[in-house]
Enzyme design. Structure first.
Site, PDB file in Angstrom:
ATOM      1  N   TRP A  99      39.701  50.654  29.074  1.00  0.00           N
ATOM      2  CA  TRP A  99      38.782  50.456  30.191  1.00  0.00           C
ATOM      3  C   TRP A  99      39.559  50.006  31.424  1.00  0.00           C
ATOM      4  CZ3 TRP A  99      37.259  46.566  33.489  1.00  0.00           C
ATOM      5  CH2 TRP A  99      36.021  46.736  34.151  1.00  0.00           C
ATOM      6  N   ASN A 112      32.961  55.516  28.650  1.00  0.00           N
ATOM      7  CA  ASN A 112      31.904  54.790  27.970  1.00  0.00           C
ATOM      8  C   ASN A 112      30.544  55.340  28.409  1.00  0.00           C
ATOM      9  OD1 ASN A 112      33.296  52.717  30.016  1.00  0.00           O
ATOM     10  ND2 ASN A 112      31.161  52.106  29.994  1.00  0.00           N
ATOM     11  N   ASP A 113      29.667  54.559  28.983  1.00  0.00           N
ATOM     12  CA  ASP A 113      28.260  54.930  29.155  1.00  0.00           C
ATOM     13  C   ASP A 113      28.027  56.327  29.744  1.00  0.00           C
ATOM     14  OD1 ASP A 113      28.365  52.215  28.698  1.00  0.00           O
ATOM     15  OD2 ASP A 113      27.250  51.649  30.486  1.00  0.00           O
ATOM     16  N   SER A 129      27.645  51.900  35.995  1.00  0.00           N
ATOM     17  CA  SER A 129      26.640  52.851  35.498  1.00  0.00           C
ATOM     18  C   SER A 129      25.440  53.015  36.420  1.00  0.00           C
ATOM     19  CB  SER A 129      26.161  52.424  34.109  1.00  0.00           C
ATOM     20  OG  SER A 129      27.168  52.609  33.157  1.00  0.00           O
TER      21      SER A 129
END
Length: 492
Positions: free
Chosen positions: A70, A45-46, A112
């Site tokens: 995830w 993801n990010d 993140s």
């Protein structure tokens, strides 16, 4: 006694072995993209730690190499000389310590963050997350002297608790240098308002809390994820990926003024950054050419992801240069992408009075620039059908609606992926509207009028759905020109 980085090295070795076992099968799987960044296997993801070190672009990312869903977050890592061709590197961070790992805990990991160059070191600043910890989220650092092997700081966390102005949701640090000090904003929330709180440091290890740099005006979400605050021209821009309850919404940007002495960002106009469904958690860097470049996660939470059945999920957008014109943040695909172009075709001015298939434009992986002549167009609604099947049962529709002043991307018939209709404002300046369309095997990115508006969506049509149609509703549409290129693969 097991040392902090012994545990980390063991966790990294395990992750890298998993990748080595699966990557050759994954790279041949369905739905892989040709020129967008993807991990070698598993879930991403990010984007994280988007930076430049020793002359090379560094892209880290939220990563779970063990499954296409995830899981406990790692930091994947890659590098590039040109933002086009990427080289996968060993995993940079893995959960291993009490502040980012937890046996039997539902959620934990290296969440993140960002990266900066401090002297000879590349420094990662990230959120350590463990569901059962109090506090649940803390800010940590890891350093490298070669840009590949990272050691977690033995005195982590460097910010061990959330401020009174925030809450336990306290994540996604973005760090930058202003004059002789380091500044860090972290996303959080309190009293129903998303916030970006500010810290300052001399050495990236001891941080002093400055206060709330910016917060929601009541309409901008109750949690701010992945805040990014940076100077551009003679002002500052704040980018936020907001949440409303448990729902993630479209990132927005605000142009405003930053007072470093007071630690306060004064907001101007708030504008949606990308009007598509599949754009989230963007991060920027300023490179050695002085460009402010942004890349985002080209997927969205809680959506259907057909690639998961094939052992992977998630990709990044193409890198975009940010250009500020007055209060409009234009996004322009980086010029280096032109290196992928082959098979140039150009169609000069023509008119369409009913649906027409352009046989010249049937490349699935392509870049197309189309310029509509609005002064000679009598239809109030017209547009394109991309990736259309022969019978029209599959297509992605791009509608330009002059009456309602909006551009629409309709993916209700776009294949086996998520459905939905995206809408963006359509501003006609002068006598033309320009669309620049980047299509990959399972994505479409549309840049309207030199990047004033952008729509990014994933699509999953059949490989044989290739037709490129122009249609009009109740009148003619005039086209000044169309230019198109086939785009090559960055993975060969």
């Amino acid at each position: 006694m097991v040392k902090v980085n012994d545990r980390h090295i063991e966790a990294l070795e395990k992750a890298n072995q998993e990748i080595a076992q699966k990557k050759d099968v994954i790279k041949e799987s369905a739905y892989r993209l040709n020129y967008h960044f993807m991990a070698p296997t598993g879930w991403i993801n990010d984007p994280n730690g988007f930076s430049q070190y020793n002359g090379e672009y560094q892209l880290f990312y939220q990563y779970y190499p063990y499954d296409s869903k995830w899981g406990p977050m790692h930091w994947g890592h890659s590098k590039s000389k040109d933002l086009v061709y990427w080289e996968h590197l060993p995993v940079a961070l893995a959960p291993s310590e009490s502040y980012d790992s937890g046996e039997g805990v539902p959620g934990y990991g290296c969440f993140s963050g960002s990266a900066v160059v401090d002297g000879e070191e590349l420094v990662l600043i990230y959120t350590g997350h463990v569901d059962s910890n109090e506090p649940m989220q803390v800010q940590c650092i890891a350093t490298s002297k070669d840009g590949v092997a990272f050691e977690k700081y033995t005195q982590n966390p460097v910010v061990a608790n959330f401020p009174e102005d925030g809450s336990k949701d306290f994540r996604d640090p973005k760090v930058w240098k202003h004059e002789d000090k380091w500044y860090m904003i972290v996303g959080t929330k309190k009293d129903g308002k998303g916030k970006a709180v500010l810290y300052v440091s001399d050495d990236l290890r001891l941080w002093k809390y400055k206060g709330v740099a910016a917060e929601s005006d009541g309409t901008q979400g109750d949690m701010w994820e992945c805040p990014d605050l940076f100077p551009l021209n003679d002002t500052h821009v704040l980018i936020v990926s907001p949440m409303y309850g448990t729902q993630n919404e479209k990132p927005f940007y605000v142009v405003g003024d930053m007072d470093y002495d007071k630690g306060v960002f004064t907001q101007g106009t708030c504008t949606t950054l990308d009007y598509g469904f599949d754009f989230y958690a963007p991060q920027t860097l300023v490179d050695d050419k002085g460009r402010r470049i942004m890349i985002g996660w080209m997927e969205k939470w809680l959506t259907k992801m057909p690639s998961q059945e094939h052992g992977w999920a998630g990709a990044m957008t193409i890198p975009r240069e940010l250009i500020l014109e007055v209060d409009t943040l234009k996004q322009k695909p980086v010029v280096e992408l032109a290196d992928l172009r082959t098979d140039y075709k150009k169609l000069d001015a023509f008119e369409v009075a009913e649906k027409t298939t352009l046989n010249e434009l049937q490349e699935v992986v392509s870049e197309t620039i189309i310029d509509f002549n609005i002064s000679e167009t009598t239809a109030t609604q017209f547009g394109l059908e991309l990736r259309s099947s022969e019978d029209g049962s599959e297509k992605t529709v791009i509608l330009l609606d002059l009456k309602n002043k909006e551009i629409v991307m309709d993916r209700l018939l776009s294949g086996c992926g998520e459905k939905g209709i995206s809408k963006a404002p359509l501003v006609v300046k002068g006598i033309s509207v320009n669309l620049r369309i980047f299509m990959d095997t399972t994505s479409v990115e549309i840049f309207v009028n030199d990047g004033e508006q952008v729509i990014t969506n994933r699509i999953f049509p059949d490989a044989n759905s290739k037709l490129f149609n122009i249609f009009t509703q109740g009148g003619k549409v005039s086209v000044n020109s169309i230019e198109s290129w086939k785009l090559g693969s960055v993975w060969n």
